[in-house]
Design an enzyme around this catalytic site. Sequence first.
Site, PDB file in Angstrom:
ATOM      1  N   THR A  18      64.933  19.408 -64.915  1.00 57.21           N
ATOM      2  CA  THR A  18      64.639  19.719 -66.313  1.00 57.21           C
ATOM      3  C   THR A  18      64.608  21.223 -66.512  1.00 57.21           C
ATOM      4  OG1 THR A  18      63.220  17.776 -66.247  1.00 57.21           O
ATOM      5  CG2 THR A  18      63.081  19.132 -68.204  1.00 57.21           C
ATOM      6  N   ARG A  22      63.587  23.398 -58.313  1.00 56.53           N
ATOM      7  CA  ARG A  22      62.207  23.380 -57.816  1.00 56.53           C
ATOM      8  C   ARG A  22      62.126  22.601 -56.524  1.00 56.53           C
ATOM      9  NH1 ARG A  22      58.410  22.227 -63.084  1.00 56.53           N
ATOM     10  NH2 ARG A  22      59.425  23.935 -64.180  1.00 56.53           N
ATOM     11  N   SER A 113      56.332  26.484 -62.373  1.00 56.84           N
ATOM     12  CA  SER A 113      55.516  26.129 -63.533  1.00 56.84           C
ATOM     13  C   SER A 113      54.143  25.577 -63.148  1.00 56.84           C
ATOM     14  CB  SER A 113      56.294  25.142 -64.395  1.00 56.84           C
ATOM     15  OG  SER A 113      55.652  24.971 -65.610  1.00 56.84           O
ATOM     16  N   HIS A 114      53.857  24.358 -63.555  1.00 54.54           N
ATOM     17  CA  HIS A 114      52.527  23.771 -63.354  1.00 54.54           C
ATOM     18  C   HIS A 114      52.389  23.121 -61.984  1.00 54.54           C
ATOM     19  CE1 HIS A 114      55.420  20.945 -64.845  1.00 54.54           C
ATOM     20  NE2 HIS A 114      54.725  19.989 -64.262  1.00 54.54           N
ATOM     21  N   LYS A 126      64.682  29.786 -61.965  1.00 57.14           N
ATOM     22  CA  LYS A 126      65.473  29.370 -63.124  1.00 57.14           C
ATOM     23  C   LYS A 126      66.153  30.583 -63.736  1.00 57.14           C
ATOM     24  CE  LYS A 126      61.073  28.947 -65.661  1.00 57.14           C
ATOM     25  NZ  LYS A 126      60.212  28.194 -66.552  1.00 57.14           N
ATOM     26  N   ASP A 278      49.578  27.327 -68.116  1.00 59.03           N
ATOM     27  CA  ASP A 278      49.998  26.832 -66.800  1.00 59.03           C
ATOM     28  C   ASP A 278      50.470  27.973 -65.898  1.00 59.03           C
ATOM     29  OD1 ASP A 278      52.398  27.376 -68.101  1.00 59.03           O
ATOM     30  OD2 ASP A 278      53.468  25.750 -67.107  1.00 59.03           O
ATOM     31  N   ASP A 280      53.263  29.495 -65.185  1.00 64.29           N
ATOM     32  CA  ASP A 280      54.095  30.550 -65.750  1.00 64.29           C
ATOM     33  C   ASP A 280      53.761  30.842 -67.212  1.00 64.29           C
ATOM     34  OD1 ASP A 280      55.113  28.021 -66.390  1.00 64.29           O
ATOM     35  OD2 ASP A 280      57.175  28.737 -66.556  1.00 64.29           O
ATOM     36  N   ASP A 282      53.814  29.234 -69.956  1.00 64.16           N
ATOM     37  CA  ASP A 282      54.578  28.760 -71.111  1.00 64.16           C
ATOM     38  C   ASP A 282      53.943  27.524 -71.750  1.00 64.16           C
ATOM     39  OD1 ASP A 282      55.293  27.065 -69.043  1.00 64.16           O
ATOM     40  OD2 ASP A 282      57.460  27.202 -69.395  1.00 64.16           O
ATOM     41  N   ARG A 283      52.990  26.891 -71.062  1.00 68.16           N
ATOM     42  CA  ARG A 283      52.303  25.740 -71.648  1.00 68.16           C
ATOM     43  C   ARG A 283      50.948  26.167 -72.198  1.00 68.16           C
ATOM     44  NH1 ARG A 283      53.397  20.311 -68.204  1.00 68.16           N
ATOM     45  NH2 ARG A 283      55.596  20.694 -67.790  1.00 68.16           N
ATOM     46  N   THR A 345      64.134  15.899 -73.762  1.00 64.35           N
ATOM     47  CA  THR A 345      63.082  16.661 -73.095  1.00 64.35           C
ATOM     48  C   THR A 345      63.649  17.916 -72.421  1.00 64.35           C
ATOM     49  OG1 THR A 345      61.749  14.702 -72.742  1.00 64.35           O
ATOM     50  CG2 THR A 345      61.405  16.517 -71.194  1.00 64.35           C
ATOM     51  N   GLU A 364      56.782  20.194 -77.511  1.00 60.30           N
ATOM     52  CA  GLU A 364      56.915  19.046 -76.625  1.00 60.30           C
ATOM     53  C   GLU A 364      55.520  18.484 -76.362  1.00 60.30           C
ATOM     54  OE1 GLU A 364      60.292  18.972 -73.637  1.00 60.30           O
ATOM     55  OE2 GLU A 364      59.413  20.937 -73.281  1.00 60.30           O
ATOM     56  N   GLU A 365      55.491  17.176 -76.094  1.00 58.85           N
ATOM     57  CA  GLU A 365      54.208  16.519 -75.819  1.00 58.85           C
ATOM     58  C   GLU A 365      53.564  17.045 -74.542  1.00 58.85           C
ATOM     59  OE1 GLU A 365      54.197  14.651 -72.885  1.00 58.85           O
ATOM     60  OE2 GLU A 365      56.307  15.203 -72.695  1.00 58.85           O
ATOM     61  N   LYS A 377      59.045  28.047 -74.546  1.00 58.92           N
ATOM     62  CA  LYS A 377      57.728  27.701 -75.049  1.00 58.92           C
ATOM     63  C   LYS A 377      56.774  28.805 -74.629  1.00 58.92           C
ATOM     64  CE  LYS A 377      56.912  24.374 -71.276  1.00 58.92           C
ATOM     65  NZ  LYS A 377      58.219  23.963 -70.721  1.00 58.92           N
TER      66      LYS A 377
HETATM   67  C1  VG1 Z   1      58.344  18.357 -67.750  1.00 61.67           C
HETATM   68  C2  VG1 Z   1      57.963  18.052 -69.181  1.00 61.67           C
HETATM   69  C3  VG1 Z   1      58.951  18.674 -70.134  1.00 61.67           C
HETATM   70  C4  VG1 Z   1      59.028  20.181 -69.856  1.00 61.67           C
HETATM   71  C5  VG1 Z   1      59.350  20.423 -68.398  1.00 61.67           C
HETATM   72  C6  VG1 Z   1      59.337  21.883 -68.039  1.00 61.67           C
HETATM   73  O1  VG1 Z   1      59.617  17.807 -67.460  1.00 61.67           O
HETATM   74  O2  VG1 Z   1      57.881  16.659 -69.394  1.00 61.67           O
HETATM   75  O3  VG1 Z   1      58.561  18.409 -71.453  1.00 61.67           O
HETATM   76  O4  VG1 Z   1      60.010  20.774 -70.665  1.00 61.67           O
HETATM   77  O5  VG1 Z   1      58.405  19.757 -67.579  1.00 61.67           O
HETATM   78  O6  VG1 Z   1      58.117  22.464 -68.333  1.00 61.67           O
HETATM   79  P1  VG1 Z   1      59.809  16.403 -66.706  1.00 61.67           P
HETATM   80  O7  VG1 Z   1      61.288  16.256 -66.532  1.00 61.67           O
HETATM   81  O8  VG1 Z   1      59.036  16.477 -65.433  1.00 61.67           O
HETATM   82  O9  VG1 Z   1      59.220  15.363 -67.607  1.00 61.67           O
HETATM   83  V1  VG1 Z   1      57.511  23.729 -67.385  1.00 61.67           V
HETATM   84  O10 VG1 Z   1      56.070  24.349 -68.009  1.00 61.67           O
HETATM   85  O11 VG1 Z   1      57.376  22.943 -65.970  1.00 61.67           O
HETATM   86  O12 VG1 Z   1      58.733  24.861 -67.426  1.00 61.67           O
HETATM   87 CO    CO Z   2      55.485  26.114 -67.291  1.00 68.16          CO
END
Ligand code: VG1
Ligand code: CO
Length: 549
Positions: A18, A22, A113-114, A126, A278, A280, A282-283, A345, A364-365, A377
């Site tokens: 996504t 990673r 990210s998280h 990325k 989170d 990085d 962005d959340r 997504t 996004e949710e 984000k």
């Molecule tokens: C998850 C989230 C998605 C988000 C992505 C990257 O992806 O559901 O909404 O855009 O992480 O966010 P997935 O494919 O695991 O559902 V971040 O803060 O990790 O850049």
């Molecule tokens: Co992130």
Amino acid sequence: MKILDIATRPFAGQRPGTSGLRKKVDVFQQPHYLENFVQSLFDILPDRAGQTLVLGGDGRFHNRVAIQTILRMAAANGIGKVLVGRGGLLSTPAVSAVIRKRGAYGGIILSASHNPGGPDGDFGIKYNIGNGGPAPEKVTEAIYARTQAIDSYRIAGDTPDIDIDRLGAGSLGDMQVEVIDPVADYAELMQQLFDFETMRAWFAAGHRMRYDAMCAVGGPYARAIFEGMLGAPAGTVVNGEPREDFGGHHPDPNPAHATELIAAMSGPAAPDFGAASDGDADRNMILGRDFVVTPSDSLAVLAANATLVPGYKAGLAGIARSMPTSCAADAVAKALGIACFETPTGWKFFGNLLDAGRATLCGEESYGTGSSHVREKDGLWAILFWLNLQAATGLSVEALVRRHWAGFGRHYYSRHDWEGIATERADALMAALRDKLPGLSGREFPSPDGATLRIGSADDFAYTDPVDGSVSTRQGVRLLFEGGSRVVFRLSGTGTEGATLRVYLERFEADASRHDQPTQQALAALIAAAEAVAGIRAHTGKQAPTVIT
Ligand code: VG1
Ligand code: CO
């Protein structure tokens, strides 16, 4: 300066998920692994010579090593200049802001990210393009294809490490390296969007906030902005020092992982406003006293009140949300007479809509909210937006949300994650669901209030980009019930261990006298319907979701 040509076949060879590549840290530590990915990236940028790139990460373990490698490779690949965040730090939204402000060619972000960090945790990389946003699918696919074919990479040998802890200009061979303040450009952009005077007055009047940086990259930004520019008392920012292992925290700002913050926000002595971001940054997670805001509601509330914020006082061109995000934003768009786009997504799908000026706010949710100010984000941005709304209206977080529900109805929402499923089992579940699709419409399920829950239609979400016409298929199986309830199934594209099934559940409730039900209870009939249709327990061998948000 020596150029080393390594003749062994490297092995990045992993399809970016996504959001970039990673993997576990020890995967990235394999000889040539990172190098393969980076050379593949450079190879698909034919006009890279002399260009400027932005480089930084969330500070997790392996960040510093990777930065030195990338700098040496950039020099050997003819890059003209690299802007590096001091200490190797740059949040994802800050990279986006710096690319845009300085007109850079692109940027490389080091983050998972998280996902947890540290030697046993995850690492990631990325690439962002010149609009400041994540590389679109055609770029990530090209990188992937190239990783399968390359057999050597270029790296400058025999050079000392660049000192990334001191601001200022230097060079590596013919390439310039400028170490920049990771916060300055970003903070300046925030000042252009939000009413800093009113927010300062809010703190001066004694209001209190707790921002939990989760020992990730958001800390330095929050300290500079909240405690520095807005006069919030020292201690407003907690866990504000970025650490290589995030202090053992799981830097995922949701009620399941930010338990310390949830606890601190409960009771009469709690601060007015709670927030977290989170790895990085962005959340974002938004909390009031004893009150949690769902990300889907957050997007809708920001959209409905946007004109109270200076940067959005002219109104919104449109709203965009990812498909699994609730339809709360759609209700606002309808009332405002603007478009609401539904995308797959991943933030990369918002890029074209933002570039074309067709959407102003996106969400996004998964605790992601942002706008046209950058192409990512943006956690701190969302938190400042909520702060600005509280300061401008004098209303609490809870009051803002309740007022919203009263006007637009409430979209009960929850996501159930089933983590660590064997990949074959998860694939089999999704394949079985897809096979069942043609027979699902009209299927009925019991519902506690007596009304029957009935599937109106079911499909596998496909998206045609309204700007460039590109098509993305198989983006999640949707059960669309009569009356607006929805269940969505999709597999995560960001995990590093087995597969994660995400089940998204949503139910609309117009009646204000029914806005106080516990969420899981309000969604119980849908949860049962999801199990009946997908056979999650039988397929996964698991009895309950791992994380409920
Ligand atoms: C998850 C989230 C998605 C988000 C992505 C990257 O992806 O559901 O909404 O855009 O992480 O966010 P997935 O494919 O695991 O559902 V971040 O803060 O990790 O850049
Ligand atoms: Co992130």
